[in-house]
Scaffold this active site. Structure first.
Site, PDB file in Angstrom:
ATOM      1  N   GLY A 231       0.826  -1.211   0.000  1.00  0.00           N
ATOM      2  CA  GLY A 231       0.000   0.000   0.000  1.00  0.00           C
ATOM      3  C   GLY A 231       0.850   1.246   0.000  1.00  0.00           C
TER       4      GLY A 231
ATOM      5  CG  PHE B  36      -1.498  10.100   3.257  1.00  0.00           C
ATOM      6  CD1 PHE B  36      -0.685  11.115   2.779  1.00  0.00           C
ATOM      7  CD2 PHE B  36      -2.847  10.135   2.932  1.00  0.00           C
ATOM      8  CE1 PHE B  36      -1.197  12.141   2.010  1.00  0.00           C
ATOM      9  CE2 PHE B  36      -3.371  11.159   2.162  1.00  0.00           C
ATOM     10  CZ  PHE B  36      -2.550  12.169   1.695  1.00  0.00           C
TER      11      PHE B  36
ATOM     12  CB  VAL C  13      -1.142  -8.248  -1.651  1.00  0.00           C
ATOM     13  CG1 VAL C  13      -1.064  -9.247  -0.515  1.00  0.00           C
ATOM     14  CG2 VAL C  13       0.210  -7.603  -1.923  1.00  0.00           C
TER      15      VAL C  13
ATOM     16  CD  GLU D 241     -13.955  18.696   2.646  1.00  0.00           C
ATOM     17  OE1 GLU D 241     -13.596  17.551   2.317  1.00  0.00           O
ATOM     18  OE2 GLU D 241     -13.177  19.570   3.078  1.00  0.00           O
TER      19      GLU D 241
END
Lengths: 419, 419
Positions: A9, A12, A77, A169
């Protein structure tokens, strides 16, 4: 042979493990299903035509091109063979590891109603964003083509499920699109009559924020034409619309922002998880009983000072950096750096032009100043100088011209109404 | 009631009819299958990661938002009922017209080998561009993952079929990608060893240009590592590669730039066409025997001063403007403006950084100066100020940093090799 760290991954958390291991002398393999690192906090602006996909995503190889110690694999994976110390890829190949870092993120959770996904997509990937963008823009096109009033109303009804930052948002920016950007471009419909519903099962919007900021956000949304429905769980989603409590609302565009489910890492690791599928980890972010495996970010249930760490970008970055520190200390034979401590930097969300909420420690900021601060902070957070330049240009252009940049319908789809 | 003009297709020709009819007092319906007008001359830069999709496409509604006399429909035309004076849409609805303008463009022609399309896509739409971009980028990823040398070679072999401007421009930019942008990002392959083949059945590249410019282009391509094969027809395309004459070249990425076929407008109109399916038109661009129907751009076979007008953007724009003048004259009861006369503005193509060819009347320009002139001219041609700003920023950024902007693989696809 060098110590081999496999990171699954490149979000972040995973990326910050790799960045934190610079010069540590290990051999790193970074595996992701996609070729890009995504700046998720601005993804909603791609979905709503304000930014281009390339403004919020960068090739992982590019970010790490100077790092001869890192091999990047574009692969999926499917299994972790813990006893055999290897990760298994979709094509059957095995990638051996000494240390494994699982940071494979999360998907949406539909609370047992997975059949809702087709009609109420969530927003996690670039493809999600272009799908939502296409649906939004097609809704206005189909309303323009609609022959009866009921169909026109349904096409011009937009339902956002969940009033966290994503829902708020999206609602704010869809309202601006309908009220300020699109009017004047259609001949048969008035886009300003669009109905934008923000539906929340809980009793306030932005529940992670202080109550006075929730109140401000709700008021600001109302002023922009968003109908906020609180304490109203959605009980059904179909292609015809949504059922909110007992009320049926015909709507052709429904977006899901109500819950996430961790990636299948818990099954790979045969580990204990919480009810959202997040793997329970030790205070140093490793798997109980297997200190060579770390689980980070949205895939992990991490606690810090007795509270659960939220699933936001700064928390994932901090976890990535912490895992890198632990690995470095081990390789250097130094004492472990102690448990992970989350440092909460605050919460922020935009509501629309000149309206945002920022919570920084004891301080709060709302309105125009918060909006500008939010924009400047996000430009600073972007990964590359080029993106900073392009996003700043796009935003200033939109601000000055009242126009959005990326109103494109791609991935052709039949134009007939869905229902 | 106002005279009703229906325009099918919002490419260069169709859009310029609409722009030319401003203030003419007619009611205009513009129908396109897509919501955007596309700047095709730069599409190859989207396919090769230099520009974002939103840099070369603009919402049609936006371009015409000030025009209350224009209704834009996102719809697919399936038939023209000439006796009934109406266009028929896919959903069965009829759009009546007094004057009809057909400017529905062209698709690729595989000269009776339509089965090649899946393995050798062409470049006409935004989706084509993102498809080619994905294939290009995945080829390098798959080469990095490949376990045997033959597969690695096939993944790193790129074949461009047809050495017109599209083939030349793609070959040049793919060579730069492989030789200057990507090296250093992969660990198992050397992207500089990629093989880039430009295959042309005819005896020179850029056959529409003067011979000395063809020679320059061929030399410049060679210096950049492109192998040019002239006089070599492609005899087969499969998922394993291409057959050039009798030589089999294993290749996983093949792009078609060898021929176009007009849209099915000839069938709709039951008109006479040339062998590429282009409708034969009168000197005033109307259908023989039906002066209320115009056929323009790549859909039409237009002659001017005894020569066929080329299928390039300036020619399409000129035809659009001419048709608008004819319609205005009719509405005003004035004499017709005479036959369409094509004014050739020249040919231009880029080969790579600091290399381009420009032919302007009797003048030719090659090299660095031509490259800068080409760039400045294309920024000028873009439709919106915003695009000019974004494209100029992207180009200057790439020029200064040696990096491309939009290296994203979207539209997820299985990562296993195709063959």
């Amino acid at each position: 042979m060098a110590h081999r760290v496999v990171v699954v991954g490149a979000g972040f958390a995973g990326l910050h493990v790799v960045l934190g291991l610079k010069g540590a002398g290990c051999e790193i393999v970074l595996i992701d299903q996609r070729n890009h690192h995504l700046f998720q906090p601005l993804l909603y602006q791609v979905a709503t035509t304000l930014l281009a996909t390339s403004d919020v995503a960068w090739p992982i190889r590019r970010i790490l091109s100077g790092r001869q110690d890192v091999t990047t694999l574009l692969a999926k994976v499917v299994e972790v063979d813990r006893p055999g110390r290897a990760v298994v890829l979709e094509d059957g190949r095995r990638v051996p590891f000494d240390t494994l870092v699982v940071a494979s993120g999360a998907r949406h959770a539909y609370f047992g109603n997975d059949q809702w996904e087709a009609d109420a997509p969530g927003l996690k990937t670039l493809e999600d964003a272009t799908t939502i963008r296409r649906r939004l823009l097609l809704a206005f096109e189909r309303a323009e083509m609609a022959e009866d009033e009921a169909e026109r109303r349904a096409q011009l009804t937009f339902v956002l499920i969940g009033a966290g930052p994503t829902g708020v948002e999206l609602a704010g920016i869809i309202a601006e699109l309908a009220r300020h950007v699109l009017p004047g471009e259609f001949r048969r419909i008035d886009t300003r009559q669009s109905r934008i519903l923000l539906v929340e099962a809980g009793d306030r919007v932005l529940a992670a924020f202080r109550p006075e900021l929730s109140e401000y956000a709700e008021r600001a949304l109302g002023e922009r034409g968003v109908e906020v429905m609180k304490g109203r769980p959605v009980t059904e989603v179909t292609s015809a619309g949504v059922k909110i409590g007992d009320e049926v609302v015909p709507a052709r565009t429904v977006i899901w922002g109500a819950g996430v489910q961790a990636s299948p890492a818990r099954d790979w690791l045969e580990a204990e998880g919480d009810k959202a599928g997040r793997v329970l980890v030790e205070p140093d972010l490793t798997l109980p009983g297997d200190p060579s495996v770390f689980v980070l970010g949205d895939t992990a249930h991490v606690e810090s000072e007795g509270r659960m760490v939220p699933g936001i970008a700064p928390a994932a970055k901090q976890q990535g950096r912490h895992a890198a520190r632990v690995i470095r200390a081990r390789l250097a034979g130094k004492p472990a750096p102690g448990p992970f401590r989350y440092r909460h930097m605050g919460n922020q969300a935009t509501i629309g032009r000149n309206a945002a909420v920022i919570e920084l420690g004891r301080y709060s900021l709302t309105g125009r100043l918060a909006w500008w601060a939010w924009g400047i902070a996000h430009i600073y957070f972007l990964v590359s100088t080029r993106s900073r330049l392009m996003v700043a240009t796009s935003w200033l252009w939109s601000f000055a011209s009242g126009q959005n940049s990326a109103r494109l319908i791609t991935q052709k789809e039949t134009l007939r109404p869905k229902a």
